[in-house]
Design a protein around this motif. Structure first.
Motif, PDB file in Angstrom:
ATOM      1  N   UNK A  17      38.503  34.193  50.970  1.00  0.00           N
ATOM      2  CA  UNK A  17      38.503  34.592  49.564  1.00  0.00           C
ATOM      3  C   UNK A  17      39.583  33.851  48.787  1.00  0.00           C
ATOM      4  N   UNK A  18      40.795  33.772  49.346  1.00  0.00           N
ATOM      5  CA  UNK A  18      41.911  33.184  48.594  1.00  0.00           C
ATOM      6  C   UNK A  18      42.804  32.342  49.497  1.00  0.00           C
ATOM      7  N   UNK A 186      35.833  37.903  43.433  1.00  0.00           N
ATOM      8  CA  UNK A 186      36.655  38.714  44.335  1.00  0.00           C
ATOM      9  C   UNK A 186      38.137  38.386  44.182  1.00  0.00           C
ATOM     10  N   UNK A 187      38.439  37.086  44.058  1.00  0.00           N
ATOM     11  CA  UNK A 187      39.840  36.677  43.867  1.00  0.00           C
ATOM     12  C   UNK A 187      40.401  37.274  42.588  1.00  0.00           C
ATOM     13  N   UNK A 188      39.641  37.177  41.516  1.00  0.00           N
ATOM     14  CA  UNK A 188      40.094  37.694  40.229  1.00  0.00           C
ATOM     15  C   UNK A 188      40.304  39.206  40.298  1.00  0.00           C
ATOM     16  N   UNK A 226      45.748  43.730  48.670  1.00  0.00           N
ATOM     17  CA  UNK A 226      44.912  43.741  47.469  1.00  0.00           C
ATOM     18  C   UNK A 226      43.563  43.065  47.748  1.00  0.00           C
ATOM     19  N   UNK A 227      43.591  41.990  48.523  1.00  0.00           N
ATOM     20  CA  UNK A 227      42.336  41.326  48.883  1.00  0.00           C
ATOM     21  C   UNK A 227      41.499  42.238  49.771  1.00  0.00           C
ATOM     22  N   UNK A 237      44.561  49.857  45.847  1.00  0.00           N
ATOM     23  CA  UNK A 237      44.980  49.651  47.237  1.00  0.00           C
ATOM     24  C   UNK A 237      45.220  50.999  47.900  1.00  0.00           C
ATOM     25  N   UNK A 238      44.675  51.169  49.105  1.00  0.00           N
ATOM     26  CA  UNK A 238      44.856  52.399  49.860  1.00  0.00           C
ATOM     27  C   UNK A 238      45.682  52.146  51.110  1.00  0.00           C
TER      28      UNK A 238
END
Length: 249
Positions: A17-18, A186-188, A226-227, A237-238
């Motif tokens: 993803x990033x 997804x990155x954004x 976060x990703x 975020x959990x």
């Protein structure tokens, strides 16, 4: 569930993803079916993966003067090197433990700055790379250079994993669905994900408790969490995301 393999798949998903945001992964694993399976998953998710030869010199890495084009144009024309990528790209670095110190220093600087300076031109351009450093060092051999280790956001050790497979249903679902999703979206989404002061404090305290004195680690863990949350389709975020990120950084 095979937790180690489960985490390994989440690492591959997050990196796809990033790549440039996480800067890459330090993968400690011998050549064999487990590593081959992991690389196959990564390649399926990120088909633009490119090989980075460890013996490449600075000109091939950073770029240099294109003599033929310069003579034809009557002005300096610079040819880009392998480290200049205009779209998110994973550079695969085999036998990373043998990487020369000067090459490791160049990689570390580019990953830090997110830019490549073209040869002696002084012109810098943004690059969007992450490095998948494949470290095959044995227990009694020196691993990947420490300066480069620290810059890679994910650390994954598969040396003692006997087999691949055994991931959770959620993980398999995410891996299968990810190949069809918009990575840029997804990155954004991950970048905009809120993180509470309590979560930031908890991650920093965890790093301190483990004897990690660099801010790079908790910063990378928060970014990774976060990703993870974005991959699960969440807007926040959990604890599950924080825990998985802490295991992988």
């Amino acid at each position: 569930m095979n937790l180690a393999w489960d985490d390994a798949l989440w690492a591959a998903a997050a990196l796809s993803v990033d790549p440039s945001g996480l800067r890459g992964i330090w993968l400690r694993a011998p050549h064999g079916p487990v590593r081959d399976r992991w690389l196959a998953e990564l390649t399926r998710l990120h088909p633009t993966l490119r090989r980075l030869p460890g013996h490449a010199d600075s000109e091939r890495l950073l770029g240099g003067l294109d003599l033929g084009a310069t003579l034809n144009a009557g002005r300096a024309i610079y040819q880009p090197g392998l480290l200049l990528q205009t779209t998110p790209t994973i550079l695969l670095l085999p036998m990373a433990e043998r990487l020369p110190d000067d090459t490791a220093a160049i990689l570390g600087q580019v990953l830090d700055q997110g830019q490549v300076t073209l040869g002696s031109s002084g012109v810098s351009k943004d690059t969007f790379i992450g490095v998948a450093a494949l470290d095959e060092a044995l227990e009694d051999e020196p691993p990947l250079a420490g300066g480069l280790q620290e810059r890679l956001g994910i650390w994954l050790d598969l040396r003692h994993l006997g087999r691949a497979g055994g991931e959770s249903e959620e993980t398999r679902f995410v891996m299968d669905a990810l190949a069809e999703l918009d990575m840029s979206a997804l990155r954004a989404h991950a970048l905009q994900m809120p993180v509470s002061d309590a979560q930031l404090s908890a991650m920093c305290q965890t790093a301190m408790a483990l004897g990690v004195d660099s801010l790079r680690a908790p910063m990378a863990a928060i970014k990774l969490a976060k990703i993870m949350a974005a991959l699960r389709g969440n807007d926040e975020v959990e604890d599950e995301d924080l825990g998985r990120a802490a295991r992988l950084v």
